[in-house]
Design a protein around this motif. Sequence first.
Motif, PDB file in Angstrom:
ATOM      1  N   LEU A 199       0.593  -1.162   0.010  1.00 47.47           N
ATOM      2  CA  LEU A 199      -0.088   0.009   0.218  1.00 47.47           C
ATOM      3  C   LEU A 199       0.928   1.279   0.059  1.00 47.47           C
ATOM      4  CD1 LEU A 199      -2.797  -1.057   2.469  1.00 47.47           C
ATOM      5  CD2 LEU A 199      -2.995  -0.858   0.175  1.00 47.47           C
ATOM      6  N   ALA A 200       1.977   1.262   0.823  1.00 46.33           N
ATOM      7  CA  ALA A 200       2.726   2.469   0.977  1.00 46.33           C
ATOM      8  C   ALA A 200       3.530   2.414  -0.433  1.00 46.33           C
ATOM      9  CB  ALA A 200       3.797   2.262   2.139  1.00 46.33           C
ATOM     10  N   ALA A 201       3.813   1.805  -1.169  1.00 52.66           N
ATOM     11  CA  ALA A 201       4.469   1.730  -2.460  1.00 52.66           C
ATOM     12  C   ALA A 201       3.458   2.371  -3.467  1.00 52.66           C
ATOM     13  CB  ALA A 201       5.046   0.586  -2.860  1.00 52.66           C
ATOM     14  N   GLU A 202       2.344   2.150  -3.275  1.00 54.12           N
ATOM     15  CA  GLU A 202       1.313   2.751  -4.087  1.00 54.12           C
ATOM     16  C   GLU A 202       0.687   3.892  -3.833  1.00 54.12           C
ATOM     17  OE1 GLU A 202      -1.182  -0.602  -5.051  1.00 54.12           O
ATOM     18  OE2 GLU A 202       0.379  -1.930  -5.079  1.00 54.12           O
ATOM     19  N   GLY A 203       1.200   4.638  -2.621  1.00 55.98           N
ATOM     20  CA  GLY A 203       0.751   5.724  -2.388  1.00 55.98           C
ATOM     21  C   GLY A 203      -0.449   5.891  -1.272  1.00 55.98           C
ATOM     22  N   PHE A 204      -0.941   4.859  -0.854  1.00 56.84           N
ATOM     23  CA  PHE A 204      -1.926   4.707   0.057  1.00 56.84           C
ATOM     24  C   PHE A 204      -1.754   5.136   1.599  1.00 56.84           C
ATOM     25  CE2 PHE A 204      -3.532   2.329  -3.456  1.00 56.84           C
ATOM     26  CZ  PHE A 204      -4.925   2.442  -3.591  1.00 56.84           C
ATOM     27  N   GLY A 205      -0.561   5.251   1.947  1.00 56.25           N
ATOM     28  CA  GLY A 205      -0.062   5.421   3.243  1.00 56.25           C
ATOM     29  C   GLY A 205       0.693   4.399   3.908  1.00 56.25           C
ATOM     30  N   ASN A 206       1.497   4.481   4.894  1.00 55.08           N
ATOM     31  CA  ASN A 206       2.300   3.946   5.516  1.00 55.08           C
ATOM     32  C   ASN A 206       2.199   3.630   6.825  1.00 55.08           C
ATOM     33  OD1 ASN A 206       3.332   6.143   6.281  1.00 55.08           O
ATOM     34  ND2 ASN A 206       5.561   5.931   5.477  1.00 55.08           N
ATOM     35  N   GLN A 207       1.133   4.052   7.342  1.00 59.51           N
ATOM     36  CA  GLN A 207       0.904   3.788   9.025  1.00 59.51           C
ATOM     37  C   GLN A 207       0.226   2.425   9.159  1.00 59.51           C
ATOM     38  OE1 GLN A 207       2.185   5.652  11.128  1.00 59.51           O
ATOM     39  NE2 GLN A 207       3.174   6.775   9.417  1.00 59.51           N
TER      40      GLN A 207
END
Length: 169
Positions: free
Chosen positions: A67-75
Amino acid sequence: MPHDTPTDPGCAFGQHDHAHCAGAVLERAAAEAERRGLRFTPVRKRVLEILLEAHRAMGAYEVLDRLAAEGFGNQPPVAYRALEFLVEAGLAHRVQRLNAFAACMHPGEAHAPVFLICRECDTVVEAEAAPLRQALDLVAGELAFTVERASFEALGLCPDCRAKAEASA
């Protein structure tokens, strides 16, 4: 002949049209969410798509990395909330043995799944376990216990890994 339906028990272990398999499950999951008035947000949909990319269970942090790699957030709550939603909605399952999640291959259907987990390649297949559930309900009933939820998991070798093990023996 290739397997290409998500309800085919050989779908995950055999050669099949995985895009069709995953697409059909995603379509049924979206329809089930709509039928039940559930918010199938872009993050929730993407998490289900990630789970459907391979027939294996994925940990929350593996999902979060994607998700983080796709821009959805990294939390972490981003992944955990989406996974929780999918499990509660019956669109994914938690595979306890692996502390991971797998897409439900039968969204919207009443079913009693058993997870067949390959100890070598981590492939996870969701198979029908109605006879196991019936036996459990019978035993529980004899003790005046009502089973509300049950999860069955079996660890072993998929056909490919078993063949490799036999070939090297």
